[in-house]
Design an enzyme around this catalytic site. Structure first.
Site, short mmCIF file in Angstrom:
data_model
loop_
_atom_site.label_atom_id
_atom_site.label_comp_id
_atom_site.label_asym_id
_atom_site.label_seq_id
_atom_site.Cartn_x
_atom_site.Cartn_y
_atom_site.Cartn_z
N TRP A 42 0.82 -1.22 0.00
CA TRP A 42 0.00 0.00 0.00
C TRP A 42 0.84 1.26 0.00
CZ3 TRP A 42 -4.22 -0.72 -2.24
CH2 TRP A 42 -4.88 -1.96 -2.13
N ASP A 112 -2.59 6.59 6.02
CA ASP A 112 -3.57 5.72 5.37
C ASP A 112 -3.98 4.71 6.43
OD1 ASP A 112 -4.95 3.78 4.03
OD2 ASP A 112 -3.34 3.25 2.63
N LYS A 136 -13.13 -1.90 5.25
CA LYS A 136 -12.68 -2.91 6.21
C LYS A 136 -13.50 -2.86 7.49
CE LYS A 136 -9.05 -4.04 3.65
NZ LYS A 136 -9.04 -3.08 2.55
C1 LIG Z 1 -4.02 -0.06 3.63
C2 LIG Z 1 -4.85 0.09 2.40
N1 LIG Z 1 -4.77 1.25 1.69
C3 LIG Z 1 -5.50 1.45 0.59
C4 LIG Z 1 -6.36 0.49 0.12
C5 LIG Z 1 -7.12 0.75 -1.15
O1 LIG Z 1 -8.41 1.09 -0.85
P1 LIG Z 1 -9.50 1.32 -1.99
O2 LIG Z 1 -9.80 -0.01 -2.56
O3 LIG Z 1 -10.65 1.93 -1.22
O4 LIG Z 1 -8.94 2.26 -2.98
C6 LIG Z 1 -6.47 -0.73 0.82
C7 LIG Z 1 -7.36 -1.84 0.35
O5 LIG Z 1 -8.51 -1.88 0.39
C8 LIG Z 1 -5.71 -0.93 1.98
O6 LIG Z 1 -5.81 -2.07 2.67
#
Ligand SMILES: Cc1ncc(COP(=O)(O)O)c(C=O)c1O
Length: 299
Positions: A42, A112, A136
């Site tokens: 991420w 994040d 989540k």
């Molecule tokens: C830590 C983290 N950041 C970002 C995301 C990406 O999120 P999204 O799918 O809402 O763009 C995720 C996955 O869902 C994640 O686990």
């Protein structure tokens, strides 16, 4: 979350992935760099977007061990000319989580928190901005709660309106048609968390669930935890079996018991038990029982 009064809360769209671009776009300033801690899949995605928009500095990384630990940031020196300092509080894929947060001084710390938002109490005042893809712990995918310190709001930034946090705040998340359903669902989840006893109780619950699995891993030499002990995540428990040959059987036997989605990400291998707030103790006990059984049969 005990969000202090000098913070605004807004709901934006585009998932957490859009935040990877919105943050550098909004915070960009002449002569300033974007500072990151590199901890996994991420942060990789966040850094990629930062690089499209300015100069990125990686202040620490755990890439040397396939991202199985959170770097020690006790003595971290954040360049004074950083527009922001970005961390990923929980790396969902490798199963590592910040146990404490560094002090970023005058540089706004951005986190994040997509995969551990509302799973434990945090000191919001340490952060300039927190964002979390809702899916989540708090609601449906697509909607993103953002918590931003009010002194960082500037309506005059030369960025598109939808990328301007100040415009979202000024319009109380109604600058364009909001994701009403997502916001409504988050409202219900917040009420549920409150009824549950709040975030302290939620953390105790999450800690108890994770402990059951980590204890099973540590009890023998059959299972091996992927993450270093002092970086272990309460949300995503990652582990491997002694022989990759066992993986297929482990997965299919687990599925027969209704234990699904355990296969680890291909970059880590093995297995990952995700224990978000909604995961029940009953399910965790079922998994642990299965793990013990599987171990006895294959030792
Ligand atoms: C830590 C983290 N950041 C970002 C995301 C990406 O999120 P999204 O799918 O809402 O763009 C995720 C996955 O869902 C994640 O686990």
């Amino acid at each position: 979350l005990s969000v202090p009064d000098n913070y605004a809360i807004v709901f934006v769209q585009g998932g957490a992935s859009l935040q990877f671009a919105m943050v550098p776009m909004y915070f960009k300033q002449e002569g300033k760099v974007f500072s990151y801690i590199h901890t996994g899949e991420w942060s990789t995605k966040a850094i990629k977007e930062g690089k499209l928009l300015g100069e990125v500095k990686i202040l620490a990384s755990s890439e040397d061990h396939n991202f199985n630990y959170i770097p020690d940031l006790k003595n971290i020196k954040i360049p004074e000319n950083s527009a922001y300092f970005h961390i990923t509080s929980n790396e969902t894929i490798s199963g590592i989580q910040y146990q404490t947060f560094p002090d970023s001084g005058n540089v706004p710390m951005i986190s994040d928190m997509s995969s551990d938002f509302m799973s434990r109490p945090i000191d919001v005042s340490k952060f300039g901005l927190i964002f979390a893809g809702a899916q989540k712990n708090v609601g449906p995918a697509g909607i993103v709660p953002v918590i931003i310190r009010k002194d960082l709001l500037d309506k005059e930034k030369k960025v598109p309106s939808m990328m301007n946090y100040a415009i979202h705040v000024e319009n109380n998340s109604l600058y364009n048609t909001p994701n009403c359903f997502g916001i409504y669902m988050i409202g219900l989840v917040m009420k549920y968390v409150k009824k549950f006893g709040g975030l302290k109780k939620m953390e105790e619950f999450n800690r108890a669930k994770a402990k059951l699995i980590y204890d099973t891993i540590d009890a023998g030499s059959f299972y091996k935890g992927t993450a270093e002990k002092n970086s272990r995540s309460l949300m995503n428990v990652t582990f491997t079996l002694p022989k990759p040959d066992f993986d297929k059987e482990f997965n299919s036997e687990a599925e027969k018991l209704g234990l699904i989605g355990l296969k680890g990400h291909r970059s880590v291998g093995g297995f990952r038990a995700s224990l978000y707030n909604a995961q029940t103790m009953e399910n965790v006990k079922k998994l642990v029982e299965f793990m013990k059984d599987f171990e006895t049969k294959h030792k």
